[in-house]
Scaffold this motif. Structure first.
Motif: not given
Lengths: 308, 249
Positions: A37-51
């Motif tokens: 299955e696929t989980l769609t997670l929306t999150t903030t740029t800070s958690t993503y951009d920091t890696g």
């Protein structure tokens, strides 16, 4: 590298779904349910951009044989996507907006995950003279008084929400030529601030990861380095309420929340560093009960207005 | 001397690749990350342009061949469509495929299919408009000759398409250029998703560039921009080459 690429081409030949299928086969033995299955997670740029997010999601995907689709937006946009039922779980950092989301019935099972802090950064020569101030609101009031350039995210993100709350506390209604609303991400705002020798409010993680390319220095520290608590930056996670949006993958959301707040997930957060510095501090695990993380701030069962 | 140079370059490369793992030569990304982004870009825009062409060509031929009241209006509408702002198209498609929207049950939001839908809407007007101009400019005597030789309507259409092939190739290329270079709609309906393993799901070259720019990494954004330019150049060269192949018999 050549071999890797050949494997990659072969894998692509099977197609993306085939790829997911392969992982599923490997893990499927005796483990029914969410696999594939696929989980769609929306999150903030800070958690993503920091890696950090890739670091957290890869083990989760392996563990359950699932795919996590992470969509990074500002906190406001991330919550709005979840309101429309287009994501299963949200990880954001603006408690007031999270509380609205829960009060409206869209979010359930909120947990605290981790925190870092905000810092006020500016040019080294500090024309406004705010260096070392103990209070963030005092620093902002001084910036407004001196009318030195302040670059605002202006994008309804968690950082922007915090900034507006601080202006409010400082009793200043920011406006005028010195105050620039950009609608850009944190990294870009830091660049613009650097180029104009202005000031801005940044989360510590993004500032640290961009520090090498700028002349900006921290002028007012956040609570991690002994600054005021008003600059703390807590992250929370919520599942989208399956009673409101029946299409959401609630089981997998809860598995993800469980993983993120587990000792393993928390350890990964604590161990994640960029440029040798720890960016996020886990806070999901505690021997003492913390009931406030589950409900909107200040909520109490007696207060009938809050329940409406 | 060369050793010093290598030492100088080393940290620079590592710096560019923060969080991306092993490197491919001196390219600042993992190769499969970039390859997967290119594949998504080509897949989405390629299919979108193919579908647009299937829709556009018959429209262009019919409108080009027939005279009817309101033809100028139809042409005007098509030409207006060339100016559709991609973000607006993206918003409309998002509302349509969102789980709250009319097509919500298809679960299309944040998929390549949703991106294809929005790019079809964006690419169809330029392909139709330019095809129409190309078809209309084919000399009437060619059509008359085809009719005179006893050609059916299909034969005549084929003759016109053959005569107008350069213009039609230009139309398809314009549609492709519109599709592969737009960022507004694919970002909104696709969500710019790449997996934790570094393989793109709905991340295209344009959304990847935007993401690098958002993080202030303008240098890596420039590298991706160069990749995009080269890609468009190669596709243009290939299509034009195909056109040449048609003339050499």
């Amino acid at each position: 590298m050549k071999i890797q690429r050949r494997e990659f081409v072969a894998a692509l030949g099977v197609g993306t779904t085939g790829l997911a299928g392969c992982t599923a086969f490997g893990q499927n033995d005796g483990e029914a349910g969410v696999t594939g299955e696929t989980l769609t997670l929306t999150t903030t740029t800070s958690t993503y951009d920091t890696g950090l997010l890739d670091e957290l999601n890869a083990p989760f995907q392996d563990m359950y044989g699932v795919t996590v689709d992470a969509i990074s937006k500002g906190t406001g946009a991330a919550l709005e996507t979840a309101r429309n039922g287009d994501s299963d779980v949200v990880m954001v950092h603006a408690r007031s907006l999270e509380d609205d989301f829960m009060r409206e019935g869209y979010g359930v099972n909120r947990r605290d995950i981790m925190f870092n802090d905000f810092v006020i950064v500016g040019p080294e020569d500090d024309p406004a003279g705010i260096a070392g101030m103990e209070s963030a609101t005092e620093a902002l009031a001084t910036i407004a008084e001196e009318e030195v350039t302040f670059v605002s995210r202006g994008d309804n993100s968690g950082t922007h929400t915090k900034e507006l709350a601080l202006w409010d506390e400082a009793g200043v209604d920011p406006g005028g030529d010195w105050y620039q609303e950009t609608g850009q991400g944190m990294g870009q705002v830091l660049n613009m601030t650097n180029q104009q020798s202005g000031y801005t409010l940044s989360d510590r993680g993004t500032y640290l990861s961009r520090r090498a390319d700028s002349n900006l220095v921290i002028l007012v520290q956040g609570p991690i380095e002994g600054g005021p608590d008003s600059l703390s930056n807590p992250y929370g996670i919520m599942a989208v309420n399956p009673a409101v949006h029946e299409n959401v993958n609630y089981d997998l959301s809860m598995a993800y929340i469980g993983y993120i707040t587990s000792p393993e997930g928390q350890e990964r957060i604590a161990e994640y560093t960029a440029n040798g510095e720890q960016l996020f501090f886990p806070e999901a695990l505690s021997e003492d009960p913390d009931f406030e993380q589950y409900v909107p701030e200040g909520w109490s069962a007696d207060d009938s207005d809050e329940r409406a | 001397m060369s050793v010093e140079a290598a030492v100088d370059i080393g940290p620079l490369i590592v710096d560019l690749s923060v969080g991306r793992g092993p490197l491919f030569a001196d390219f600042p990304f993992e190769s499969q990350y970039v390859t997967s982004i290119i594949r998504v870009s080509l897949y989405v825009s390629g299919i979108a342009v193919f579908l647009s062409t299937l829709v556009s060509l018959p429209i262009a031929l019919v409108v080009g061949f027939t005279d009817f009241i309101g033809k100028r209006l139809v042409t005007a509408v098509i030409n207006t469509g060339m100016g559709f702002p991609s973000v607006v198209v993206g918003l409309v498609v998002l509302f349509t495929v969102s789980n709250q929207g009319p097509l919500g049950h298809l679960n299309l939001v944040f998929t390549k299919e949703a991106m294809i839908i929005s790019q079809v809407i964006l690419a169809t007007p330029p392909i139709t408009g330019i095809s129409l101009a190309a078809v209309s400019s084919v000399d009437e005597s060619v059509r008359d000759a085809a009719y005179a030789m006893g050609g059916t309507r299909l034969d005549v259409a084929l003759v016109v398409v053959k005569e107008a092939r350069y213009g039609l190739a230009t139309a398809v290329l314009a549609g492709f250029g519109r599709a592969i270079s737009e960022v507004g709609s694919v970002l909104i309906v696709g969500g710019n998703i790449a997996g934790a393993n570094g393989i793109s799901k709905t991340r295209t070259l344009t959304t990847a560039i935007r993401q690098e720019a958002r993080q202030g990494r303008y240098d890596t954004a420039m590298v991706l921009g160069a990749v995009l330019l080269v890609l468009v150049l190669v596709v243009n060269a290939l299509v034009m080459r195909l056109g040449d192949g048609g003339t050499v018999r």
